[in-house]
Design an enzyme around this catalytic site. Sequence first.
Site, PDB file in Angstrom:
ATOM      1  N   LYS A 254       0.856  -1.198   0.000  1.00  0.00           N
ATOM      2  CA  LYS A 254       0.000   0.000   0.000  1.00  0.00           C
ATOM      3  C   LYS A 254       0.883   1.237   0.000  1.00  0.00           C
ATOM      4  O   LYS A 254       1.748   1.392   0.856  1.00  0.00           O
ATOM      5  CB  LYS A 254      -0.902  -0.005   1.232  1.00  0.00           C
ATOM      6  N   ASP A 259      -2.666  10.774   3.075  1.00  0.00           N
ATOM      7  CA  ASP A 259      -4.056  10.351   3.242  1.00  0.00           C
ATOM      8  C   ASP A 259      -4.833  11.356   4.080  1.00  0.00           C
ATOM      9  O   ASP A 259      -4.711  11.391   5.298  1.00  0.00           O
ATOM     10  CB  ASP A 259      -4.106   8.968   3.903  1.00  0.00           C
ATOM     11  N   LYS A 266     -10.464  13.059   7.629  1.00  0.00           N
ATOM     12  CA  LYS A 266      -9.892  12.782   8.945  1.00  0.00           C
ATOM     13  C   LYS A 266      -9.871  14.057   9.781  1.00  0.00           C
ATOM     14  O   LYS A 266      -9.729  15.160   9.235  1.00  0.00           O
ATOM     15  CB  LYS A 266      -8.443  12.288   8.805  1.00  0.00           C
ATOM     16  N   ASP A 277       1.487   6.704   5.346  1.00  0.00           N
ATOM     17  CA  ASP A 277       0.551   5.712   4.821  1.00  0.00           C
ATOM     18  C   ASP A 277       1.070   5.005   3.568  1.00  0.00           C
ATOM     19  O   ASP A 277       0.338   4.220   2.962  1.00  0.00           O
ATOM     20  CB  ASP A 277      -0.805   6.368   4.541  1.00  0.00           C
ATOM     21  N   ASP A 336     -12.189   6.968   3.474  1.00  0.00           N
ATOM     22  CA  ASP A 336     -10.985   6.857   4.298  1.00  0.00           C
ATOM     23  C   ASP A 336     -10.536   5.408   4.466  1.00  0.00           C
ATOM     24  O   ASP A 336      -9.588   5.132   5.190  1.00  0.00           O
ATOM     25  CB  ASP A 336     -11.220   7.495   5.678  1.00  0.00           C
ATOM     26  N   GLU A 338      -9.263   3.673   1.958  1.00  0.00           N
ATOM     27  CA  GLU A 338      -8.779   3.688   0.580  1.00  0.00           C
ATOM     28  C   GLU A 338      -7.667   2.680   0.318  1.00  0.00           C
ATOM     29  O   GLU A 338      -7.464   2.242  -0.810  1.00  0.00           O
ATOM     30  CB  GLU A 338      -8.288   5.095   0.214  1.00  0.00           C
ATOM     31  N   ARG A 340      -7.348  -0.447   1.033  1.00  0.00           N
ATOM     32  CA  ARG A 340      -7.835  -1.739   0.530  1.00  0.00           C
ATOM     33  C   ARG A 340      -8.285  -1.637  -0.919  1.00  0.00           C
ATOM     34  O   ARG A 340      -8.280  -2.630  -1.643  1.00  0.00           O
ATOM     35  CB  ARG A 340      -8.960  -2.247   1.435  1.00  0.00           C
TER      36      ARG A 340
END
Length: 502
Positions: A254, A259, A266, A277, A336, A338, A340
Amino acid sequence: MSDYTNTVTVEITSDDSLVADVIVVPVASGAVPRLPEDSKFRAYEDILQKLGVTGSKDELTRIPLDGSKHVVLAFIGVGKAFSATELMFAAGSAVRQIGARCIQIDFSVTQKDKLSAIVEGAFLGAYRFDKYRSKKSECPEVIRVSHNINGITDSECRQIIARAKVIAGSVGLAKDLVNTTGDDLYPAQFASFVAKDLEGIDHISVESWDEKRLQEKSCGGILGVGRGSNFPPRLVKISYTPGQYKKHLSLVGKGITFDTGGLSLKPASAMLGMKYDMTGAANVFAVLRIVALLRLSVRVTGWLCLAENMLSGSAIRPGDILRTYSGKTVEVTNTDAEGRLVLADGLALAGDERPDVIIDIATLTGAAKVALGESCSGLMGNNPDLLCSLEVAAKSVGEKFLAVPIDDDALQKALKSDIADIVNVPTSNKVPGMQFGAVFLKEFETTNDSGEAIPWAHLDVAGPANASYDTGFNSCGPTGVAVRSLVEFCRCLSSAPERKLF
């Protein structure tokens, strides 16, 4: 970004002379502080006890060396035992804490595995990140590691140093990537760095897919997450194909370079650390780099799923439907979640090559950090033998993976969408977040030519990816989690490909 190990010299010596500014000696905890049995400094045990030294990990006690005005003894706590992993962390902790120009690590070791661990720890502890500082951090220039091993050759010592340098240097580059701010590292720049750094390494190639290629390949997960940003997404494929191999491992990382949470925004406090991230992608890059430089006899393919999750008029909305590379559709109930979505494309692409095993690594869920803390990664998947092998590999290098079951009917039911194949986040707040993330990713597993599911494991490293305090060879910040564990797993595949690991 450059390999920091080129700025420090590590030497291995059997010379007993004390020529450094600081001599580092290990001390173990117990009823009284203990030094190794054959340590030349055991006379200091009574002094250490009177000073209240406990031998706990990271504890550093400085005492002037008898008869010397300039040399300092630094006693570093190792915990309960003088094991290889404890000595590695202790050596790294000492190097991290001591800013003297020349350090000698005198751990009185008589075994090669412990010597290797100490050298690796010393290199890892020398990492500093000063890109944004006006004043550079103090760091040792020379680290001498002494030993009491009979019969070890100069060639063996050089091999130990070379291997440790490759591992630490690659982990350091992964840390550099994670430490770099989002405005300095967007997807295309990440892809460019990877290609440039790996250029010229034998048996390795790098392919970068821009947004046009992603569109042609129908990678709706990566494209969907990245469409709210001014910096378009990328998918980077790193292929290491040695001349001879029997196993093929695919790693999927990932890589969300920043993010915000997208339209499911967030809060400010949660957004601050979101340059981290992309840890999964950075660490997959490091594994490929190490495996190639060590010339392991295992084919490894890395898939870096890179995007920036921003909010704008073109960003995905809650309720939008994304069609992933596999053809499966996802209702985005929360923008949020994202990571996956980009991994869905990466996993399906990896499966197209029918590798022997697929492992993804991601800072996927806050739930993993809540459940397991900062020292343990959540490990889930479809093959118990694979999960066991990964737990063993992690333990051997001093990391912790914990296998978590995901075979729960309630988790499967939570995937249900009224208008698409699946949702990315369940509507019920009673579903365990870490396990649901893995169950979502399991939807994108692939079968091999025999019709059986390819062994797959998911590593949720949200907790240990970023240390909130200094410990061992890690300073506060990115840790390079799982890199050394996955390299050890690759070594097992390379050295004993017939051994049942999954």
